[in-house]
Structures are given as C-alpha cells and as structure tokens.
Write a protein that holds these residues in place. Structure first.
Motif, short mmCIF file in Angstrom:
data_model
loop_
_atom_site.label_atom_id
_atom_site.label_comp_id
_atom_site.label_asym_id
_atom_site.label_seq_id
_atom_site.Cartn_x
_atom_site.Cartn_y
_atom_site.Cartn_z
N VAL A 3 26.98 138.14 64.89
CA VAL A 3 25.69 138.30 65.57
C VAL A 3 24.59 137.87 64.60
CG1 VAL A 3 24.11 139.89 66.72
CG2 VAL A 3 26.59 140.23 66.93
N GLU A 4 23.93 136.74 64.91
CA GLU A 4 22.85 136.23 64.07
C GLU A 4 21.54 136.89 64.51
OE1 GLU A 4 22.83 131.92 63.91
OE2 GLU A 4 24.97 131.89 64.44
N LYS A 5 20.70 137.23 63.56
CA LYS A 5 19.45 137.93 63.85
C LYS A 5 18.24 137.01 63.63
CE LYS A 5 21.36 142.04 64.48
NZ LYS A 5 21.26 142.79 65.76
N ASN A 6 17.21 137.21 64.47
CA ASN A 6 15.93 136.51 64.33
C ASN A 6 16.12 135.01 64.16
OD1 ASN A 6 13.11 136.32 64.17
ND2 ASN A 6 13.13 136.52 61.94
N VAL A 7 16.75 134.39 65.17
CA VAL A 7 17.13 132.98 65.10
C VAL A 7 16.08 132.10 65.77
CG1 VAL A 7 18.91 131.29 65.71
CG2 VAL A 7 19.56 133.65 65.14
N ILE A 17 9.93 123.86 72.02
CA ILE A 17 9.01 125.00 71.99
C ILE A 17 9.46 125.98 70.90
CG2 ILE A 17 8.17 126.99 73.29
CD1 ILE A 17 8.48 125.24 75.83
N ALA A 18 8.52 126.43 70.09
CA ALA A 18 8.84 127.38 69.02
C ALA A 18 8.96 128.77 69.62
CB ALA A 18 7.76 127.34 67.95
N ALA A 19 10.16 129.33 69.54
CA ALA A 19 10.44 130.69 69.99
C ALA A 19 11.64 131.18 69.20
CB ALA A 19 10.73 130.72 71.49
N ARG A 20 11.85 132.48 69.22
CA ARG A 20 12.94 133.06 68.44
C ARG A 20 13.80 133.97 69.31
NH1 ARG A 20 11.75 131.46 63.41
NH2 ARG A 20 13.57 132.49 62.52
N ALA A 21 15.07 134.07 68.93
CA ALA A 21 15.99 135.00 69.57
C ALA A 21 16.13 136.22 68.67
CB ALA A 21 17.35 134.35 69.79
N GLN A 22 15.97 137.38 69.25
CA GLN A 22 16.15 138.62 68.47
C GLN A 22 17.58 138.69 67.92
OE1 GLN A 22 15.89 142.48 70.60
NE2 GLN A 22 14.22 142.91 69.18
N ALA A 23 18.55 138.26 68.75
CA ALA A 23 19.95 138.23 68.32
C ALA A 23 20.66 137.12 69.08
CB ALA A 23 20.63 139.57 68.59
N LEU A 24 21.62 136.46 68.42
CA LEU A 24 22.31 135.32 69.03
C LEU A 24 23.78 135.32 68.61
CD1 LEU A 24 21.07 131.69 69.34
CD2 LEU A 24 23.21 132.11 68.13
N VAL A 25 24.66 135.03 69.57
CA VAL A 25 26.08 134.87 69.30
C VAL A 25 26.49 133.48 69.76
CG1 VAL A 25 28.42 135.62 69.89
CG2 VAL A 25 26.63 137.33 69.49
N ARG A 26 27.17 132.74 68.90
CA ARG A 26 27.67 131.42 69.27
C ARG A 26 29.04 131.58 69.93
NH1 ARG A 26 24.17 127.84 67.04
NH2 ARG A 26 22.88 128.71 65.38
N LEU A 65 20.14 139.38 74.30
CA LEU A 65 21.13 138.77 73.42
C LEU A 65 21.42 137.36 73.92
CD1 LEU A 65 23.33 138.89 71.19
CD2 LEU A 65 24.88 139.80 72.94
N VAL A 66 21.17 136.35 73.08
CA VAL A 66 21.40 134.96 73.47
C VAL A 66 22.86 134.61 73.23
CG1 VAL A 66 20.83 132.55 73.01
CG2 VAL A 66 19.02 134.29 73.01
N LEU A 67 23.54 134.16 74.28
CA LEU A 67 24.91 133.67 74.17
C LEU A 67 24.83 132.15 74.17
CD1 LEU A 67 26.74 136.11 76.63
CD2 LEU A 67 26.46 136.31 74.14
#
Length: 355
Positions: A3-7, A17-26, A65-67
């Motif tokens: 789980v990657e944080k602040n991606v 567009i500049a935006a961030r994911a609070q958490a991301l899983v590839r 959570l971004v998948l």
C-alpha cells in the motif's frame, strides 16, 4: 501487496492534472485484488479503480483507496473456423493490443487504433471510432465484485453496451435498507481480463469520410487491415494531440443524437452542420462542429483550453509544475455546454468520468 501512501497521480491521468492519492495499490494479478479484499483494514474502505487515466478529470485529491490496474498478458485463447478469440490483461495498452493482433494476422480492431487507455477501461466506455465499437468485437470479460469479493464473467448482453456506455457506468438502485438491487456495477467492479472475437470473414470498415479520402489518395481499391490501421493513426495524429505532449482526455463530449425534425430545424439555420443518419432513424450530430460553431476553438479558461485543431478536445495549457486544475477544466466544459445549448438547444454530455 504494497500500500503506497500519498502518491502523485499527475502521471496517472492523461490530462496531467496534479492530484494525489491518499493510498494506492498496484493490481498486477487477481491475487492482488483478493489480498486487498481479505485485509480487514482495506476491505471496507471506499475504492477507486484506475486504468490508464485517459478518461477521467480529477477535481481534487482522491480519498478512496486507488486500485491501479496493471494486469499484463495477451494470448490467443481459442480459434474456430469462424474467428480468433484473444484475451488481454486489463492493464495492457489498448493500442498495443490492436497492433499485436494485426502482427499475428488477426484483423478486426484496426479502426480502434491509437485510442489511449488500457484494455480494462475499453468495455466501461464501449470505446469506438471510425464505424467500429468495442461491442462489435467483444466476446466476454472477467472481473471481481469489490463488495462481495466474488469473481464474475460477463458476455456482451450482460455488459449492456450503449453509445459510450455500459453496465459499469451505472449504479444498482438501492433497496430500503441500502442493499443494491438490480444490475449496475459502477463503483463496485474491477475488470481483470477482456476477450475479443475477431471474425475470419473480415471486411474493411471505410464508412467515414477521412478513411475514404485516405483510400482515394492511396488509390487502393481493397485496403488491408494494416493499411486501415496506418490510415487511422495518421488521421488521429493529425487531428488529436498526443497526451504525452499536450495533456488531454480525448474527445470530451459525446456526439448528441436528435430526431430528424430537430436536425432539419438546425440545418435550416446552419446548413453546414455535420450530421450522420443512424440505423434507428435518429441523427448523430458532430459535437466538435457544434462547439466550433459557437466560437470555442482555440479559446481558454485559465489553463484549460479548446484544442485549435479539434474543438471536441479540451487540453491542459499549463505546465507540469503549474498544471491545469480539474476545476478549470470543468468550468470550461460548462461554459461550452451553455453556449451550445443557447444556440442549438442541445445539451452536450461529457465523456470523461469526473472524480
């Protein structure tokens, strides 16, 4: 599973567009999805499925959570007397798949060349170009229900394909106690694999003027699938900006359909309106022409602009360090919608998903 944080998602959406994911899983396999759903910390967390990011407008940071779907693989799963059935992982490049099938000698997807995005996103949007839609070549797909964890397989009828539409863009109605009823998979499905049926009885699809012009220029009576592929790439590159160079989400608005009476009324006022009769008797209007007629081509609102070669495309006129915002993009989109409605009485519907 990591789980990657602040991606940063700036390189994960073609608008830039500049935006961030609070958490991301590839997600690189079905097992990765199962691991997410088996984790008590993540199972009940809202989720956002992200493919190539070619059909989204991010209006802020993503709290869900971004998948990030990156499932690879292409293969021939079956061959009959009538067709080849090809399967691709949802994370594969769509254009890469089109090129690969032609390299194998399996025609049928050439009109869909150079459409950005991943294979998994193609059924969601029912992508289409130059007279061919995904549903015309679709066999079936596999996915996972993010609410129940169950794997499923859908055929074309179950996907409920329409013009830039599918079951994946609609939510199931809720019963009194909040449980979904009916069939709608928006927000709850992750597509893992897609299978396409490529008929051996191939015939070229040349119904669009741009392709007919290319055929005439080349003096080719019976073009091959590879020739059509190359023509489509040439036409698209001449009309549409490369997202790697100019941030964009492709065609921003759907081409509206109207009744013959409505079309005649518009023609009476604007004889040059670009229109195409459809088999059901309705008329499809070229949204790009409507936008251009309202004077928007080349105009900007903040760092969001209308592409100077094709009014149907909105572009990022910022820089990686000072990018356009999703808010600016949607402000421009709404201004265009208002102009077209005031002049033609037609409401344009955006194609991208606004997050």
């Amino acid at each position: 599973m990591v789980v990657e944080k602040n991606v940063s998602l700036q390189r994960c959406n073609t608008f830039g567009i500049a935006a961030r994911a609070q958490a991301l899983v590839r997600v690189r396999s079905v097992a990765d999805v199962q691991d997410v759903l088996a984790d008590p910390r993540l199972a009940r967390t809202p989720k956002f499925v992200l493919g190539g990011g070619s059909n989204i407008v991010l209006t802020g940071d993503v709290q869900a959570l971004v998948l990030k779907v990156e499932i690879p693989g292409v293969r021939l799963v079956d061959e009959t007397d009538k067709a080849w059935i090809v399967e691709a992982g949802a994370g594969e490049s769509w254009h890469g798949l089109v090129a690969w099938t032609l390299q194998q000698g399996w025609p049928g997807l050439e009109n869909l060349a150079l459409i950005p995005g991943t294979v998994g996103a193609a059924p969601v949007q029912n992508i289409g170009a130059y007279g061919v839609e995904l549903q015309d070549r679709f066999h079936s797909l596999d996915g996972i229900d993010l609410l129940t964890g169950e794997a499923f397989t859908l055929d074309a009828a179950q996907c409920a394909f329409g013009y830039r539409d599918s079951v994946f863009k609609h939510r199931a109605p809720e019963a009194q106690h909040g449980a979904p009823r009916g069939f709608g998979l928006a927000g709850r499905a992750l597509i893992t694999h897609v299978r396409l049926l490529l008929p051996k009885a191939w015939r070229p699809e040349l119904g669009y003027l741009d392709l007919e012009r290319k055929r005439a220029e080349a003096s080719v009576e019976h073009p091959s699938a590879q020739q059509i592929f190359e023509w489509v790439c040439q036409v698209r590159r001449a009309k549409l900006p490369d997202p790697a160079v100019v941030g964009n989400a492709g065609s921003f608005f759907k081409n509206p359909t109207v009744s013959p009476e409505q079309c005649q009324d518009i023609i009476a006022r604007d004889p040059k309106v670009v229109h195409y009769p459809l088999p059901d008797g309705t008329i499809k209007l070229a949204a790009g022409w409507l936008i251009d007629a309202c004077g928007w081509k080349g105009k900007s609102v903040g760092k969001a602009g209308v592409y100077d070669r094709q009014a149907l495309v909105l572009v990022n006129r910022g820089t990686p360090q000072a990018s356009v915002s999703g808010g600016e993009v949607m402000t421009l989109a709404r201004a265009i919608q208002t102009s077209v409605y005031e002049r033609f009485g037609i409401r344009l519907e955006p194609e991208p998903v606004v997050v």
